[in-house]
Design a protein around this motif. Structure first.
Motif, PDB file in Angstrom:
ATOM      1  N   VAL A 121       0.841  -1.206   0.000  1.00 52.22           N
ATOM      2  CA  VAL A 121       0.000   0.000   0.000  1.00 52.22           C
ATOM      3  C   VAL A 121       0.877   1.257   0.000  1.00 52.22           C
ATOM      4  O   VAL A 121       0.589   2.231  -0.697  1.00 52.22           O
ATOM      5  CB  VAL A 121      -0.978  -0.015   1.200  1.00 52.22           C
ATOM      6  CG1 VAL A 121      -1.615   1.351   1.419  1.00 52.22           C
ATOM      7  CG2 VAL A 121      -2.052  -1.076   0.988  1.00 52.22           C
ATOM      8  N   ALA A 122       1.963   1.221   0.749  1.00 52.29           N
ATOM      9  CA  ALA A 122       2.845   2.393   0.836  1.00 52.29           C
ATOM     10  C   ALA A 122       3.548   2.688  -0.484  1.00 52.29           C
ATOM     11  O   ALA A 122       3.846   3.845  -0.783  1.00 52.29           O
ATOM     12  CB  ALA A 122       3.879   2.187   1.941  1.00 52.29           C
ATOM     13  N   GLU A 123       3.811   1.652  -1.297  1.00 51.23           N
ATOM     14  CA  GLU A 123       4.610   1.842  -2.507  1.00 51.23           C
ATOM     15  C   GLU A 123       3.822   1.796  -3.821  1.00 51.23           C
ATOM     16  O   GLU A 123       4.422   1.927  -4.873  1.00 51.23           O
ATOM     17  CB  GLU A 123       5.716   0.779  -2.565  1.00 51.23           C
ATOM     18  CG  GLU A 123       6.782   0.986  -1.518  1.00 51.23           C
ATOM     19  CD  GLU A 123       7.986   0.109  -1.736  1.00 51.23           C
ATOM     20  OE1 GLU A 123       7.972  -0.768  -2.623  1.00 51.23           O
ATOM     21  OE2 GLU A 123       8.968   0.301  -1.004  1.00 51.23           O
ATOM     22  N   THR A 124       2.524   1.594  -3.740  1.00 49.75           N
ATOM     23  CA  THR A 124       1.739   1.504  -4.975  1.00 49.75           C
ATOM     24  C   THR A 124       0.512   2.399  -4.862  1.00 49.75           C
ATOM     25  O   THR A 124       0.294   3.045  -3.837  1.00 49.75           O
ATOM     26  CB  THR A 124       1.261   0.052  -5.235  1.00 49.75           C
ATOM     27  OG1 THR A 124       0.295  -0.301  -4.242  1.00 49.75           O
ATOM     28  CG2 THR A 124       2.428  -0.933  -5.225  1.00 49.75           C
ATOM     29  N   ASN A 125      -0.299   2.383  -5.898  1.00 47.35           N
ATOM     30  CA  ASN A 125      -1.545   3.145  -5.874  1.00 47.35           C
ATOM     31  C   ASN A 125      -2.691   2.309  -5.295  1.00 47.35           C
ATOM     32  O   ASN A 125      -3.843   2.719  -5.339  1.00 47.35           O
ATOM     33  CB  ASN A 125      -1.904   3.638  -7.277  1.00 47.35           C
ATOM     34  CG  ASN A 125      -2.119   2.492  -8.249  1.00 47.35           C
ATOM     35  OD1 ASN A 125      -1.794   1.337  -7.964  1.00 47.35           O
ATOM     36  ND2 ASN A 125      -2.659   2.792  -9.412  1.00 47.35           N
ATOM     37  N   LEU A 126      -2.387   1.154  -4.747  1.00 42.73           N
ATOM     38  CA  LEU A 126      -3.402   0.280  -4.182  1.00 42.73           C
ATOM     39  C   LEU A 126      -3.738   0.672  -2.750  1.00 42.73           C
ATOM     40  O   LEU A 126      -2.918   1.267  -2.050  1.00 42.73           O
ATOM     41  CB  LEU A 126      -2.925  -1.176  -4.203  1.00 42.73           C
ATOM     42  CG  LEU A 126      -2.657  -1.782  -5.580  1.00 42.73           C
ATOM     43  CD1 LEU A 126      -2.099  -3.195  -5.448  1.00 42.73           C
ATOM     44  CD2 LEU A 126      -3.926  -1.784  -6.422  1.00 42.73           C
ATOM     45  N   GLU A 127      -4.944   0.307  -2.341  1.00 40.96           N
ATOM     46  CA  GLU A 127      -5.387   0.489  -0.957  1.00 40.96           C
ATOM     47  C   GLU A 127      -5.563  -0.897  -0.342  1.00 40.96           C
ATOM     48  O   GLU A 127      -5.604  -1.898  -1.062  1.00 40.96           O
ATOM     49  CB  GLU A 127      -6.709   1.274  -0.918  1.00 40.96           C
ATOM     50  CG  GLU A 127      -6.602   2.688  -1.457  1.00 40.96           C
ATOM     51  CD  GLU A 127      -5.675   3.580  -0.646  1.00 40.96           C
ATOM     52  OE1 GLU A 127      -5.513   3.335   0.581  1.00 40.96           O
ATOM     53  OE2 GLU A 127      -5.107   4.516  -1.224  1.00 40.96           O
ATOM     54  N   TYR A 128      -5.695  -0.959   0.960  1.00 36.38           N
ATOM     55  CA  TYR A 128      -5.858  -2.249   1.642  1.00 36.38           C
ATOM     56  C   TYR A 128      -7.025  -3.040   1.072  1.00 36.38           C
ATOM     57  O   TYR A 128      -6.943  -4.254   0.921  1.00 36.38           O
ATOM     58  CB  TYR A 128      -6.058  -2.050   3.145  1.00 36.38           C
ATOM     59  CG  TYR A 128      -4.809  -1.591   3.857  1.00 36.38           C
ATOM     60  CD1 TYR A 128      -3.780  -2.488   4.142  1.00 36.38           C
ATOM     61  CD2 TYR A 128      -4.653  -0.271   4.246  1.00 36.38           C
ATOM     62  CE1 TYR A 128      -2.627  -2.084   4.792  1.00 36.38           C
ATOM     63  CE2 TYR A 128      -3.499   0.150   4.902  1.00 36.38           C
ATOM     64  CZ  TYR A 128      -2.498  -0.766   5.167  1.00 36.38           C
ATOM     65  OH  TYR A 128      -1.361  -0.348   5.815  1.00 36.38           O
ATOM     66  N   GLU A 129      -8.106  -2.333   0.741  1.00 36.99           N
ATOM     67  CA  GLU A 129      -9.294  -2.998   0.216  1.00 36.99           C
ATOM     68  C   GLU A 129      -9.032  -3.661  -1.132  1.00 36.99           C
ATOM     69  O   GLU A 129      -9.778  -4.553  -1.543  1.00 36.99           O
ATOM     70  CB  GLU A 129     -10.454  -1.993   0.062  1.00 36.99           C
ATOM     71  CG  GLU A 129     -10.882  -1.317   1.347  1.00 36.99           C
ATOM     72  CD  GLU A 129      -9.971  -0.177   1.788  1.00 36.99           C
ATOM     73  OE1 GLU A 129      -9.185   0.369   0.973  1.00 36.99           O
ATOM     74  OE2 GLU A 129     -10.028   0.174   2.985  1.00 36.99           O
ATOM     75  N   ASP A 130      -7.992  -3.227  -1.844  1.00 36.12           N
ATOM     76  CA  ASP A 130      -7.653  -3.790  -3.149  1.00 36.12           C
ATOM     77  C   ASP A 130      -6.873  -5.099  -3.035  1.00 36.12           C
ATOM     78  O   ASP A 130      -6.728  -5.815  -4.025  1.00 36.12           O
ATOM     79  CB  ASP A 130      -6.786  -2.800  -3.956  1.00 36.12           C
ATOM     80  CG  ASP A 130      -7.481  -1.469  -4.171  1.00 36.12           C
ATOM     81  OD1 ASP A 130      -8.714  -1.456  -4.343  1.00 36.12           O
ATOM     82  OD2 ASP A 130      -6.783  -0.434  -4.149  1.00 36.12           O
ATOM     83  N   LEU A 131      -6.378  -5.381  -1.863  1.00 41.70           N
ATOM     84  CA  LEU A 131      -5.508  -6.544  -1.670  1.00 41.70           C
ATOM     85  C   LEU A 131      -6.273  -7.674  -0.984  1.00 41.70           C
ATOM     86  O   LEU A 131      -7.139  -7.420  -0.140  1.00 41.70           O
ATOM     87  CB  LEU A 131      -4.298  -6.158  -0.818  1.00 41.70           C
ATOM     88  CG  LEU A 131      -3.402  -5.091  -1.427  1.00 41.70           C
ATOM     89  CD1 LEU A 131      -2.410  -4.579  -0.383  1.00 41.70           C
ATOM     90  CD2 LEU A 131      -2.676  -5.637  -2.624  1.00 41.70           C
ATOM     91  N   PRO A 132      -5.933  -8.909  -1.309  1.00 45.56           N
ATOM     92  CA  PRO A 132      -6.590 -10.024  -0.619  1.00 45.56           C
ATOM     93  C   PRO A 132      -6.213 -10.039   0.857  1.00 45.56           C
ATOM     94  O   PRO A 132      -5.066  -9.780   1.215  1.00 45.56           O
ATOM     95  CB  PRO A 132      -6.044 -11.266  -1.328  1.00 45.56           C
ATOM     96  CG  PRO A 132      -4.969 -10.810  -2.239  1.00 45.56           C
ATOM     97  CD  PRO A 132      -4.962  -9.338  -2.307  1.00 45.56           C
ATOM     98  N   GLU A 133      -7.197 -10.318   1.715  1.00 49.40           N
ATOM     99  CA  GLU A 133      -6.909 -10.442   3.144  1.00 49.40           C
ATOM    100  C   GLU A 133      -6.123 -11.711   3.414  1.00 49.40           C
ATOM    101  O   GLU A 133      -5.175 -11.707   4.187  1.00 49.40           O
ATOM    102  CB  GLU A 133      -8.204 -10.477   3.961  1.00 49.40           C
ATOM    103  CG  GLU A 133      -8.750  -9.114   4.265  1.00 49.40           C
ATOM    104  CD  GLU A 133      -9.924  -9.172   5.210  1.00 49.40           C
ATOM    105  OE1 GLU A 133      -9.842  -9.863   6.252  1.00 49.40           O
ATOM    106  OE2 GLU A 133     -10.926  -8.518   4.900  1.00 49.40           O
ATOM    107  N   LYS A 134      -6.537 -12.785   2.772  1.00 44.56           N
ATOM    108  CA  LYS A 134      -5.845 -14.069   2.934  1.00 44.56           C
ATOM    109  C   LYS A 134      -4.667 -14.095   1.965  1.00 44.56           C
ATOM    110  O   LYS A 134      -4.792 -13.690   0.809  1.00 44.56           O
ATOM    111  CB  LYS A 134      -6.807 -15.222   2.634  1.00 44.56           C
ATOM    112  CG  LYS A 134      -6.212 -16.595   2.893  1.00 44.56           C
ATOM    113  CD  LYS A 134      -7.264 -17.680   2.680  1.00 44.56           C
ATOM    114  CE  LYS A 134      -6.775 -19.073   2.935  1.00 44.56           C
ATOM    115  NZ  LYS A 134      -5.422 -19.413   2.683  1.00 44.56           N
ATOM    116  N   CYS A 135      -3.553 -14.553   2.444  1.00 49.04           N
ATOM    117  CA  CYS A 135      -2.353 -14.594   1.619  1.00 49.04           C
ATOM    118  C   CYS A 135      -2.611 -15.374   0.332  1.00 49.04           C
ATOM    119  O   CYS A 135      -3.072 -16.521   0.376  1.00 49.04           O
ATOM    120  CB  CYS A 135      -1.205 -15.235   2.390  1.00 49.04           C
ATOM    121  SG  CYS A 135       0.323 -15.300   1.431  1.00 49.04           S
ATOM    122  N   PRO A 136      -2.323 -14.783  -0.824  1.00 48.40           N
ATOM    123  CA  PRO A 136      -2.578 -15.461  -2.095  1.00 48.40           C
ATOM    124  C   PRO A 136      -1.490 -16.462  -2.490  1.00 48.40           C
ATOM    125  O   PRO A 136      -1.591 -17.100  -3.538  1.00 48.40           O
ATOM    126  CB  PRO A 136      -2.631 -14.301  -3.092  1.00 48.40           C
ATOM    127  CG  PRO A 136      -1.730 -13.258  -2.504  1.00 48.40           C
ATOM    128  CD  PRO A 136      -1.880 -13.402  -1.006  1.00 48.40           C
TER     129      PRO A 136
END
Length: 159
Positions: free
Chosen positions: A121-136
């Motif tokens: 999140v710190a290094e991209t334009n993504l937010e936490y909601e954009d990332l899977p909660e469970k490790c992919p």
């Protein structure tokens, strides 16, 4: 000079380096009844946790750069490639030297992913909601992932 058990216990809290040196001398002297066994146990537990944190940190770094490699192909860099390969080497080395740590890998994967999302999140334009909660990722996947140098983005400094 070999210290008495109570003196060793006091040194543990006041001067840890001194405690280590005196504990070493006590062991060498064979006066094991003088050992600060509680302090020794605490040091052993700390060393175990340190090895686990080290493994988790390498797994986290590896996942961050694999995730970015897979999801931002236009920004792939030599440093991401280096980070992936060097993290894999560090993990393999750590597990070769400490084979019983392999049993902790599955527990650490999710913890490492939770921390990796902060970095992503710190290094991209993504937010936490954009990332899977469970490790992919599985451990087998990340440890065998190979970023081909031919897949580097064609930035001026990558050619």
């Amino acid at each position: 000079m070999v210290k008495a058990k109570e003196e060793l216990k006091q040194a543990y809290n006041k001067d840890f380096y001194k405690w280590l040196q005196e504990t070493r001398e006590t062991i060498k002297s064979g006066k094991l009844e003088n050992l600060d066994t509680e302090g020794i146990l605490e040091v052993i537990e700390d060393m175990s946790r340190t090895l686990e944190r080290k493994l988790e940190s390498f797994i986290m770094r590896l996942m961050v750069h694999i995730y970015k490699w897979e999801n931002f192909p236009e920004k792939r860099s030599k440093s991401w490639r280096f980070s992936i390969i060097s993290s894999q080497k560090e993990i393999k080395s750590l597990l070769e030297k400490n084979p019983s740590l392999k049993g902790k890998v599955e527990d650490l994967i999710q913890e490492a992913w939770d921390k990796a999302t902060d970095w992503i999140v710190a290094e991209t334009n993504l937010e936490y909601e954009d990332l899977p909660e469970k490790c992919p990722y599985t451990f087998d996947y990340i440890i065998s992932f190979f970023p081909d140098k031919e897949d580097l983005a064609k930035w001026p400094y990558n050619t």
